[in-house]
Design a protein around this motif. Structure first.
Motif, PDB file in Angstrom:
ATOM      1  N   SER A  23     -11.427   0.432  -5.364  1.00  0.00           N
ATOM      2  CA  SER A  23     -10.236   1.084  -4.793  1.00  0.00           C
ATOM      3  C   SER A  23      -9.281   1.486  -5.895  1.00  0.00           C
ATOM      4  O   SER A  23      -9.248   0.881  -6.971  1.00  0.00           O
ATOM      5  N   SER A  25      -5.084   3.103  -6.185  1.00  0.00           N
ATOM      6  CA  SER A  25      -3.868   3.547  -5.509  1.00  0.00           C
ATOM      7  C   SER A  25      -3.426   4.905  -6.043  1.00  0.00           C
ATOM      8  O   SER A  25      -3.577   5.203  -7.226  1.00  0.00           O
ATOM      9  N   VAL A  31       0.636  -0.765  -4.232  1.00  0.00           N
ATOM     10  CA  VAL A  31      -0.643  -1.287  -3.785  1.00  0.00           C
ATOM     11  C   VAL A  31      -1.403  -0.182  -3.047  1.00  0.00           C
ATOM     12  O   VAL A  31      -0.810   0.734  -2.486  1.00  0.00           O
ATOM     13  N   CYS A  32      -2.724  -0.255  -3.057  1.00  0.00           N
ATOM     14  CA  CYS A  32      -3.551   0.741  -2.374  1.00  0.00           C
ATOM     15  C   CYS A  32      -3.386   0.598  -0.861  1.00  0.00           C
ATOM     16  O   CYS A  32      -3.401  -0.508  -0.317  1.00  0.00           O
ATOM     17  N   GLY A  33      -3.236   1.720  -0.169  1.00  0.00           N
ATOM     18  CA  GLY A  33      -3.068   1.700   1.282  1.00  0.00           C
ATOM     19  C   GLY A  33      -4.355   1.497   2.047  1.00  0.00           C
ATOM     20  O   GLY A  33      -4.338   1.294   3.261  1.00  0.00           O
ATOM     21  N   ASP A  34      -5.505   1.568   1.357  1.00  0.00           N
ATOM     22  CA  ASP A  34      -6.803   1.326   1.994  1.00  0.00           C
ATOM     23  C   ASP A  34      -7.152  -0.153   1.907  1.00  0.00           C
ATOM     24  O   ASP A  34      -6.798  -0.828   0.930  1.00  0.00           O
ATOM     25  N   THR A  35      -7.859  -0.654   2.902  1.00  0.00           N
ATOM     26  CA  THR A  35      -8.402  -2.013   2.842  1.00  0.00           C
ATOM     27  C   THR A  35      -9.842  -1.969   3.333  1.00  0.00           C
ATOM     28  O   THR A  35     -10.186  -1.175   4.214  1.00  0.00           O
ATOM     29  N   HIS A  56       0.492   6.224   1.892  1.00  0.00           N
ATOM     30  CA  HIS A  56      -0.016   5.316   0.868  1.00  0.00           C
ATOM     31  C   HIS A  56       1.100   4.359   0.471  1.00  0.00           C
ATOM     32  O   HIS A  56       2.257   4.510   0.863  1.00  0.00           O
ATOM     33  N   GLU A  58       2.844   0.406   0.154  1.00  0.00           N
ATOM     34  CA  GLU A  58       2.967  -0.882   0.852  1.00  0.00           C
ATOM     35  C   GLU A  58       2.843  -0.752   2.367  1.00  0.00           C
ATOM     36  O   GLU A  58       2.141  -1.538   3.009  1.00  0.00           O
ATOM     37  N   HIS A  61      -0.696  -0.019   3.334  1.00  0.00           N
ATOM     38  CA  HIS A  61      -1.519  -1.205   3.114  1.00  0.00           C
ATOM     39  C   HIS A  61      -1.320  -2.217   4.234  1.00  0.00           C
ATOM     40  O   HIS A  61      -2.291  -2.814   4.735  1.00  0.00           O
ATOM     41  N   GLU A  65      -4.341  -3.334   6.603  1.00  0.00           N
ATOM     42  CA  GLU A  65      -4.734  -4.735   6.441  1.00  0.00           C
ATOM     43  C   GLU A  65      -4.651  -5.494   7.757  1.00  0.00           C
ATOM     44  O   GLU A  65      -5.558  -6.260   8.103  1.00  0.00           O
ATOM     45  N   ASP A 217      -4.711   7.526  -1.877  1.00  0.00           N
ATOM     46  CA  ASP A 217      -5.431   6.291  -2.171  1.00  0.00           C
ATOM     47  C   ASP A 217      -6.927   6.532  -2.040  1.00  0.00           C
ATOM     48  O   ASP A 217      -7.377   7.285  -1.164  1.00  0.00           O
TER      49      ASP A 217
END
Length: 236
Positions: A23, A25, A31-35, A56, A58, A61, A65, A217
């Motif tokens: 991953s 960002s 932080v990266c918005g993908d999980t 994208h 926080e 994410h 998440e 992201d």
């Protein structure tokens, strides 16, 4: 497993799955918005989920998440895929209030006994299956989770065989390439036996096509399926 004086045995599935993920960002300070997550469950079941939150950073994410964690909890608790998706969609709608809150969901439910894959997509990018020199595109048109009162995932089913590679990605990766042919070329160039090396290489190719400055992201998850009978004892 041993518990309370009882020994529980479970037969090893026919197939083994090696998984890699990478991953990046869009904002190096955020932080990266993908999980994403891949988890082996009882009965030879493998769950792979990739979520892409709105925007994208926080907030994105947090959205992705929470959706991912709730989906996994419900699926492991015995909910069907549709029940889990419906429940999480309702939670997201109730929690968002006046604010827009949604996330894409790419869910692959893999049976390691027979290679059967059931895919549920909500606003997610196409999944790619690599078999030798052939690339198969698995796509579906649907809205992300948290938009409609009734979530309507698109369903796809297919079968993997030993040596097949499954690739999941967020739109930050897919949209980095000028067209589908360039993406397919990048996938072919990124093929390695080790899924982690392949995920890293595909993310690197996407970054290069973005001019080393990602516009969104980026996340990639790669799974290599192998028949355990064809593995050497050291790789089982």
């Amino acid at each position: 497993r041993m518990e309370h004086g009882r020994v529980e045995l479970e037969e090893t599935p026919i197939y083994s799955a090696a998984i890699g993920s990478a991953s990046l960002s869009a904002d190096e300070k955020a932080v990266c918005g993908d999980t994403c997550v891949a988890k082996r469950c009882e009965g030879g079941r493998l769950l792979m989920v990739l979520c892409d939150g709105m925007g994208h950073g926080e907030n994105a994410h947090t959205q992705s998440e929470k959706a991912l964690e709730l989906l996994m909890l419900l699926l492991e608790a015995g909910y069907t895929r549709r029940q889990a998706i419906t429940a999480v969609n309702g939670i997201m709608l109730n929690a968002s209030g006046e604010e827009e809150c949604f996330t894409t969901v790419d869910l692959c439910d893999v049976d390691l006994w027979n290679g059967a894959v059931i895919c549920e997509k909500l606003g997610a990018c196409p999944t790619w299956v690599v078999r030798g020199d052939h690339l198969k595109k698995v796509e579906a048109s649907s809205l992300p989770l948290g938009i409609l009162e009734e979530a309507m995932p698109c369903h796809a089913a297919y079968t993997l065989h030993s040596g097949d590679i499954l690739i999941m990605m967020s739109d930050g990766v897919a949209d980095a390439f000028r067209d589908e042919e360039e993406l397919k070329h990048a996938i072919v160039e990124s093929i390695f036996i080790q899924p982690q090396r392949m995920a890293d290489a595909l993310l690197r190719n996407a970054l290069l096509c973005s001019g080393d400055r990602p516009r969104d992201d980026m996340s990639v998850m790669v799974m290599l399926m192998l028949n355990r009978q064809q593995l050497s004892p050291s790789r089982r």
